[in-house]
Each structure stands twice: as structure tokens, then as C-alpha cells.
Design an enzyme around this catalytic site. Structure first.
Site, PDB file in Angstrom:
ATOM      1  N   ASP A   1       0.805  -1.228   0.000  1.00 16.25           N
ATOM      2  CA  ASP A   1       0.000   0.000   0.000  1.00 16.25           C
ATOM      3  C   ASP A   1       0.835   1.273   0.000  1.00 16.25           C
ATOM      4  O   ASP A   1       0.385   2.303  -0.473  1.00 16.25           O
ATOM      5  CB  ASP A   1      -1.012  -0.005   1.149  1.00 16.25           C
ATOM      6  CG  ASP A   1      -0.387  -0.322   2.500  1.00 16.25           C
ATOM      7  OD1 ASP A   1       0.841  -0.503   2.582  1.00 16.25           O
ATOM      8  OD2 ASP A   1      -1.152  -0.376   3.481  1.00 16.25           O
TER       9      ASP A   1
ATOM     10  N   ASP B   1       4.941   1.335  12.937  1.00 13.82           N
ATOM     11  CA  ASP B   1       4.166   0.094  13.160  1.00 13.82           C
ATOM     12  C   ASP B   1       4.935  -1.035  13.839  1.00 13.82           C
ATOM     13  O   ASP B   1       4.330  -1.866  14.507  1.00 13.82           O
ATOM     14  CB  ASP B   1       3.568  -0.462  11.850  1.00 13.82           C
ATOM     15  CG  ASP B   1       2.498   0.447  11.269  1.00 13.82           C
ATOM     16  OD1 ASP B   1       1.949   1.262  12.039  1.00 13.82           O
ATOM     17  OD2 ASP B   1       2.244   0.351  10.073  1.00 13.82           O
TER      18      ASP B   1
END
Ligand SMILES: *[C@@H]1O[C@H](CO)[C@@H](O)[C@H](O)[C@H]1NC(C)=O
Length: 847
Positions: free
Chosen positions: A58, A465
Site C-alpha cells: 500500500d 508500526d
């Protein structure tokens, strides 16, 4: 102010007028974190040629699969001019000319990305690409990005390609292999589903649009357009459309499910002419609380619900769906997000009449697992500190079985690519090995980088993340032991060290109040005693030279300060969101940069005073000289500035007319000034540059094969001990790279690249790359190996050479220098009154 202005005049006639900067050959490769690190939302196998597969991400581009299970990135040439190509919303591999591959690229359909989307096409399996700019945006990092594929190549006439757009832009078609595109006006459904119209962020406001296009290859014959085409639309009422005349007209498929779900995948099983559709009640990738799986018999025109679970067992939607083309009737499906207790995968060998699960409940809470996980290629994925140490995954939107090998399968998760090579053991012994198979995929966003003066490790990283790591080795995958723990943040935003006690670290990240400290160079951590009481979040953190004071520019409550681990108080004399940095030697001095205004504190951050207004309007970074007090460098959108009087006045550095992140590191010559690497514009060219002479001259150190995406998002660290080694990584979703000079350009060969780009809807651009066979020059660097010990005090602008390379009996290390640790061969005694203090197993220091 006056001195600064005079300096500008003096420079105007000097190096600023030089021709474009020289280039230096650099070899770039990823610092290996290993195993992805982000969402792999699409994987496709070519159905007619063995061994061709691609994965899309993405934010981090797309990759080609190699025979040895590694992946090769295909978009590292993307630079500041086309950064939104790194969001890949769809990919298709050509079943006829199997060297062809096409992608739909663009990051956001809301205002975060001002650029229109593009279709990229390649005729050499992704080695080189041509681009066609679309007249609308593509959302590679938007909701619903795991649906798909939105791009489909006609399996009977491969010049025909369909693309299902977002934002209400409908269905598009190319008849020239993707070079030009026209809207399919006969297709009137553009999708109605909007993830959250009342969300305060525009990110949730857009129409997800068309989810997938699937040709029925069996309906046509080679050389003519395939008549039957299915299209799935993100619409909770009427979602599955069909054309039986090659797209001239369309109708809703009759009898389709009436549940309020969105179709995520539409996968054809050609042998029995079945279309399988997975549904979820959200667009994904994070959501889904209900869903279903249906199959549609194309010959009979009948629909059958084959959802494997019902009732309270069904608390998720469905995502990835795979058909085994070699074993008719064998299919697999993934729960999109079974967050608890962990992901779920189902397999059927009878077209969904019955299913088996990859795990089932035993005597609650025990589970019977029909798998083991081998994360040896990404050991950080396996963390004993986590509730489920080796989870099957989440955001499981892509799942594929190799069309030529029933044992070989892959699925993408929010963190990696898993898969294996023993899948049919599911049906025989009832137990498979799932392997982390994302070797070569480095898909993290980087928020801070540090090549530590202690050199107990080569690099310390702040990672989106997945928290951050100490990198004792640049080429081996990270383990959970090398990941920051206690606390383990999701994202580490900023990292700082204390100049005189360089094993003392501070980092901020995670949720509000998350600030942690280390006294051993990031090997172990503890929460700052006030971390739960402060409400500060993210931002930039700095640590005073003697490690007693933290100045933290939060993103929500301004700039705050804590001394001796006490409560945080607000520093009102410096603007919110300023960049902050500590002098590396003088414990009382901090620096701050807000826009073009520079501030100095000489009372350990209690108060700041503005000293100068620099050029430009956006300030990026402050880098204090790691060895000398009062020598400080600053970047703004007008270039690079240096002060040698503790920020009282600045001189503009020659060359850069714009500069973002930069760093100072090991000098070229012993005792010389630090070398500098900067993402900058020099002579009109935005690129990565290095200077070995304090900015008097610059060389460009990246080439057309290494673009690093959007320039200002990159973080840079220059190796503290190995001359010329530069670390770079940013928001472009490609993890961290390191480059070294003189050992061959990227890929080991010299590469000439020409690229022309035009921007209308109908014209195209091409990017061709020719590779010459120039022999690479072996590294001539012998004296500056990474094991060469370096003393901290020797790295000043004027004095002593970088000694301590040999162990002389009776040799003494100077203040702040290294005096022990694994691999250390230098002096172990210190010049009095300093004493040798053990910091961590890798490093002892004279303090
Ligand atoms: C599958 O194999 C793993 C690894 O050997 C084992 O831990 C697990 O218990 C096995 N599962 C079953 C159901 O036998």
C-alpha cells in the site's frame, strides 16, 4: 542577522554558480529488517507461465518473486517527482505475453495526495516501466485497498485491459496494453459505499468504487475479446455485474446474495466454471465483523452459500481466496480480520461443501493447531513477549496457490507474506509449515535513524508500526531481541542520545505519554517515570549532553521538559512543533527550530531565546556537531546553514538551495571535518548529496535507479565510524537503505537511465533503462573498516587524529572514548580521572 546577510552576499559569487554537482558511484541495498513489516495487500501468480508472481503493497511499491523465494523491488527508481507511484492499488500479470505486467498506482484519493493516479506497464517483468497518467486519482493506501484485483488483462486478447476506479470514476478500458485509456460508458455503476461519511478525516469520505474485474476465460477463444466479464463493485445492494458481449452492455447477475456485504474477491475456477466471491461488511483492511462466501455457477446460473461458519462463530468478514488450478474443487479462504485469538484460514477439497480449519478450539482455551510457523527469515515476527507469539496474521486480503505447484502458496498479512511449500500436507497429515516468505520485501516507514557514537551497534532505527531496532548487523534479519521492548511501542517517532554519555537514549512513540529511556544504548529500556502522567505524544525528543534533561517537542501539547526524570513542564518560550536538539557536549545548551526561526537555550532548556531568522519558511532539522560544542547545522527549505558560535549567527552553506534531512558522520581523512549527507536541491536538482569539506563542495550519491521517493520524508544517518556509509529511509515504505561508495553502483553495474514524462490523459511516458557491463571496482577501503575503533574526543574540527587503532600496552583512552566491549581491540585503560565504565556487552566508555 547582519552576519547572516553578509555571508549570503559573499557566497553568491562563489560556489553557488558552479555547474551541477559531480556524482559518485554508490552501491545501495536494504538494511535487512526482514519479512516485510507492512501490509501486502495483493499477490498474483501468472496462470500460464510457471514461476511468475508479484506482490503489491500500500505504501512501499511492488515486488517480483524470484525462484529462490526472495523478492525484488520494482519501484526503487521512484523519486520526488513521482512519489505517489509507491502506492500500488492493483496489479495484473499478462496470461498471454507473460513478460507483461501492469499496475495502477497512486497513494490517496483525498487531498493528502495532489497527484493524479497512473497506470504503469512493463514488458520485461517489471525491470523497466512506462507510465500513463490518468485523469483521476488512484488510492493505493485508501480503504478497500485489499479488494481486487481492480486491474484485469483479457486472457484471450491481452491488448485489452480493464481498470475499476475509485471515487465514482467507474470502469476504464485500454485496448493497447495499457498505454491509453477510455471510460466504459456502458458500465453505469460506480459504487455507492463510503467507509465513514461522518469521519472527521477526509480519508474515510471517498467512494471505494469498483473492487475487482474478473474475465471468464472459458467464455472466449484466443485472439478475440473475452465475452463474459464479471465486475464486483463496493455497493451493499447491487454489487456483482456481468457482461456477455465483451463489455458492450452490462447487467446485474441475477439471484446474487442480498446481504449487506461488500465483495472483496471474485475468483474464477475455470475447470468447473465457478465464480467464488468473498464478502465482508466493511471495505477493509482493518474491519469486518460479518461476511460470507458464495459461489456462482456460470453454467447453471445458480448461487450457493458456502460460508464455513455461522452464528457466533462468525465475527469477521472474508478476504483472500485461492483456487488450486491443478486440483479442481480445492479452494482456500482467509478470515479478513479474526483479531482474536488469531487469524483463520479454511480449506475445502470439494468446492466448499465441507471445510477444514487451520486451527480449532480444543478444551477451551486450548487450541488444536494444524500448523507450525517458521519465521527464520523474519525472526522479529516471533516475539515471546506478545500474547500470541507467532500469529497467523491479520488483514489477510491476498491468498494465492501457485498454479503450477499445489504445495506452494502465499498469503499477505498486515505484517508480512506468509506461505509455504507443503500445503497438500493439510489434506494428508493434517499439519503444514507456514513460513515467513517476505525475504527481500522491506516495507516499513522510517521515522528516525541514528548511527551511534558508541558504535556498539551500527545503527538504531525508529520504525512505523513495528517500533524500532538496534542493528548490530546490517544484513541479517532482526530478531525480537533486537527490537525495542519494555515498553514495546507500535511506532517509535523519535530517538535521542546524550552526547557525553552516548549509551543514554530516549525514545517517544506509541500512544500519549509513551516515553522510554535506556542506559545501555537501546539494548534494554524502561518507561520514563512520568510517562503515564504526561499527555504528550509523538514529535521530536532530545537529551541533554549529560543525560539529565529531556526536551520533547510533542505534537499535541507543545514543547515540554523533564529534569532528572521529574515531571514534565511546558517550555513556553519556544513554539509548539519546533524541532529540538541538544548540544552534544555542553549540558546546558539546547537548540530549537520553528519555521525559519532559530532558538537557543543556555539554561538546560528552561527558557529559549530566538537568535536569528534563517532563510526559507520551513525548518527541517538541526544537527549539532557530535564532538564540538557550539558547532551546529540547520536545514530549511532555503538550504543548509551553519553556526560555530552556539547559534548566535549562521552562515549559509554553499550549494544547497533547499535541504531537508541530513547528518554528520565519519570524516574522509583522519582528523578532518565530518562528512555530511543531505537530501537537498543543488544546482536545481533534488537528490542525495555528500560533502567531505564542510559544505564547500558536494557530490550526488544516488542515481536514477535509487530515487528514495518523496525527498522530505527521508531520514538520514551518516555512519559514525565508516567513512562514506550513509543510511536513509523514510515514509516511502521501503525500510532503510545503506549505501557505500566505490564498490559499484546500484545493482553492481553502471546504469544509464532516460525517462521522459508527459502528463495528459492520452499521452504516455516511457522509462527505459539500459545496463552496461562495466566492471565494478572493488572496494579500496581497507583502513576504515567497521571494526576500527574510534574515540569520541578525537572527532573535533581541529585537533587530534583518530587514534586508538592499535592496542599498545599501557595505552590510555581519552574522555568519552571507547574502552571495551565485544570485538574491541583498543585501549582498555582511561586517561585519569576518567574511568572505564561498562555500558553494555558491546561497549564500555571512559567517563
Ligand atoms: C502440528 O505440528 C506442530 C509442530 O510439530 C505441532 O506443534 C502441532 O501440535 C501439530 N498439530 C497437530 C494437530 O498435530
Amino acid at each position: 542577522m547582519v552576519r547572516y546577510a553578509a555571508a549570503l552576499v559573499a557566497l553568491a559569487a562563489g560556489p553557488l554558480l558552479a555547474a551541477s554537482a559531480a556524482t559518485e558511484c554508490y552501491k545501495w541495498k536494504n538494511v535487512k529488517i526482514g519479512g516485510g513489516g507492512g501490509f501486502v495487500d495483493g499477490i498474483v501468480f501468472n496462470p500460464t507461465a510457471s514461476g511468475i508472481a508479484y506482490a503489491r503493497t500500500d505504501i512501499g511499491g511492488a515486488y517480483r518473486l524470484n525462484a529462490d523465494d526472495t523478492w525484488t523491488p520494482m519501484l526503487d527508481w521512484v523519486d520526488s517527482t513521482n512519489w505517489n507511484y509507491m502506492g500500488v492499488d492493483a496489479i495484473a500479470t499478462d496470461p498471454i505475453d507473460t513478460n507483461r505486467v501492469v499496475m495502477a498506482v497512486g497513494l490517496y484519493t483525498n487531498e493528502w495526495d495532489p497527484n493524479m493516479g497512473s497506470i504503469l506497464r512493463s514488458t520485461d517483468r517489471g525491470a523497466t516501466w512506462s507510465a500513463t497518467k490518468l485523469s483521476f486519482k488512484v488510492g493505493g493506501n485508501m480503504p478497500g485497498r485489499g479488494m481486487g484485483e481492480r486491474l484485469a488483462i483479457d486472457p484471450n486478447l491481452n491488448s485489452i485491459i480493464y481498470f475499476g476506479a475509485r471515487s465514482g470514476n467507474g470502469l476504464w478500458k485500454s485496448t493497447d496494453y495499457g498505454a491509453t485509456w477510455a471510460k466504459v460508458t456502458s458500465f453505469t455503476s460506480a459504487g455507492t459505499f463510503i467507509p465513514n461519511p461522518s469521519d472527521p478525516s477526509s480519508y474515510q469520505h471517498d467512494i471505494v468504487g469498483i473492487a475487482w474485474v474478473t474475465f471468464d476465460s472459458t467464455s472466449g477463444s484466443k485472439g478475440a475479446a473475452t465475452p463474459r466479464i464479471f465486475v464486483g463493485v463496493a455497493d451493499k445492494s447491487n454489487s456483482i455485474w456481468v457482461s456477455t458481449n465483451g463489455g458492450s452492455s452490462w447487467s446485474l447477475v441475477s439471484g446474487q446474495p442480498s446481504q449487506s456485504y461488500l465483495p472483496h474477491k471474485g475468483v474464477l475456477s475455470p475447470s468447473d466454471k465457478m465464480l467464488y466471491i468473498t464478502y465482508s461488511d466493511g471495505a477493509g483492511p482493518y474491519d469486518g465483523t460479518l461476511g460470507a462466501i458464495w459461489k456462482y455457477s456460470i453454467t447453471a446460473g445458480t448461487w450457493t452459500d458456502i460460508t464455513p461458519v455461522t452464528g457466533s462463530d462468525l465475527y469477521y468478514g472474508f478476504g483472500g481466496f485461492a483456487v488450486d488450478l491443478k486440483k479442481p474443487g480445492t479452494i482456500m479462504v482467509a478470515a479478513l480480520n479474526a483479531w482474536w485469538p488469531e487469524g483463520l484460514i479454511f480449506r475445502s477439497t470439494n468446492s466448499g461443501s465441507t471445510w477444514s480449519r487451520i486451527w480449532e478450539w480444543g478444551n477451551y482455551p486450548d487450541r488444536i493447531k494444524h500448523f507450525s510457523i517458521d519465521s527464520s527469515l523474519a525472526p522479529w515476527l516471533s516475539d515471546p513477549a506478545d500474547e500470541v507469539p507467532e500469529p497467523l496474521g491479520w488483514m489477510m486480503e491476498s491468498m494465492v496457490i501457485d498454479p503450477f505447484n499445489s504445495d506452494h502458496w502465499l498469503y499477505g498479512t498486515g505484517a508480512t507474506v506468509y506461505g509455504g511449500r507443503d500445503l497438500t500436507k493439510w489434506d494428508t497429515v493434517g499439519n503444514i509449515t507456514i513460513k515467513a516468505l517476505a525475504d527481500g520485501i522491506e516495507e516499513t516507514a522510517i521515522l528516525d535513524l541514528l548511527s551511534p557514537p558508541s558504535q556498539h551497534v551500527k545503527l538504531v532505527s525508529s520504525v512505523g508500526d513495528i517500533n524500532g531496532f538496534i542493528h548490530d548487523n546490517l544484513d541479517t534479519p532482526r530478531t525480537s531481541a533486537s527490537q525495542f521492548h519494555n515498553p514495546k511501542f507500535a511506532t517509535t517517532f523519535s530517538l535521542g542520545y546524550a552526547g557525553n554519555k552516548p549509551l543514554n537514549y530516549v525514545r517517544v512513540g506509541g500512544e500519549a505519554g509513551n516515553i522510554a529511556l535506556s542506559t545501555d544504548g537501546g539494548v534494554s529500556w524502561y518507561s520514563h517515570p512520568q510517562s503515564t502522567s504526561t499527555t504528550g505524544s509523538n514529535g521530536v525528543v532530545s537529551y541533554s549532553a549529560n543525560a539529565d534533561t529531556i526536551v520533547w517537542s510533542t505534537t499535541n501539547i507543545g514543547v515540554i521538559r523533564s529534569t532528572n526524570s521529574g515531571s514534565f513542564t511546558t517550555i513556553s518560550s519556544v513554539p509548539a512543533n519546533a524541532y529540538v536538539a541538544a548540544d552534544r557536549r555542553d549540558n546546558t545548551v539546547f537548540y530549537a527550530l520553528s519555521g525559519n526561526k532559530f532558538y537557543v537555550s543556555k539554561n538546560t532548556g528552561s527558557t529559549f531565546t530566538q537568535t536569528v531568522t534563517l532563510g526559507g519558511s520551513t525548518g527541517y532539522k538541526i544537527v549539532p556537531n557530535p564532538g564540538t560544542t557550539g558547532d551546529v547545522w540547520v536545514s530549511t527549505d532555503a538550504g543548509l546553514f551553519r553556526s560555530t558560535n552556539t547559534g548566535t549567527s549562521f552562515t549559509q552553506v554553499s550549494g544547497p538551495t533547499w535541504a531537508a534531512h541530513f547528518d554528520l558522520g565519519a570524516p574522509k581523512t583522519s582528523g578532518g571535518y565530518w562528512s555530511i549527507a543531505a537530501m537537498a536541491t543543488i544546482d536545481g536538482k533534488k537528490a542525495l548529496y555528500r560533502s567531505d569539506d564542510a559544505g564547500a563542495s558536494w557530490v550526488q550519491i544516488n542515481d536514477a535507479t535509487m530515487g528514495f521517493g518523496t525527498a522530505e520524508s527521508n531520514r538520514i544517518a551518516v555512519d559514525y565510524s565508516q567513512y562514506g556509509r550513509v543510511f536513509i529511509g523514510g515514509g516511502n515504505g521501503r525500510g532503510i537503505f545503506y549505501g557505500v561508495p566505490g564498490t559499484g553502483c546500484s545493482g553492481g553495474t553502471s546504469t544509464t537511465t532516460t525517462r521522459t514524462t508527459t502528463t495528459t490523459t492520452t499521452t504516455t511516458s516511457s522509462r527505459t533503462t539500459t545496463t552496461s557491463s562495466r566492471t565494478t571496482t572493488p572496494s579500496t577501503t581497507t583502513s576504515r573498516t567497521t571494526t576500527t575503533p574510534v574515540t569520541t574526543t578525537s572527532r573535533t574540527t581541529t585537533t587530534s587524529s583518530r587514534t586508538t587503532t592499535t592496542t599498545a600496552s599501557g595505552a590510555q583512552q581519552t574522555l568519552y572514548g571507547q574502552c571495551g566491549g565485544i570485538g574491541w581491540t583498543g585501549p582498555t585503560a582511561c586517561v585519569p580521572p576518567a574511568a572505564c565504565v561498562v555500558g553494555n556487552p558491546y561497549y564500555s566508555q571512559c567517563l
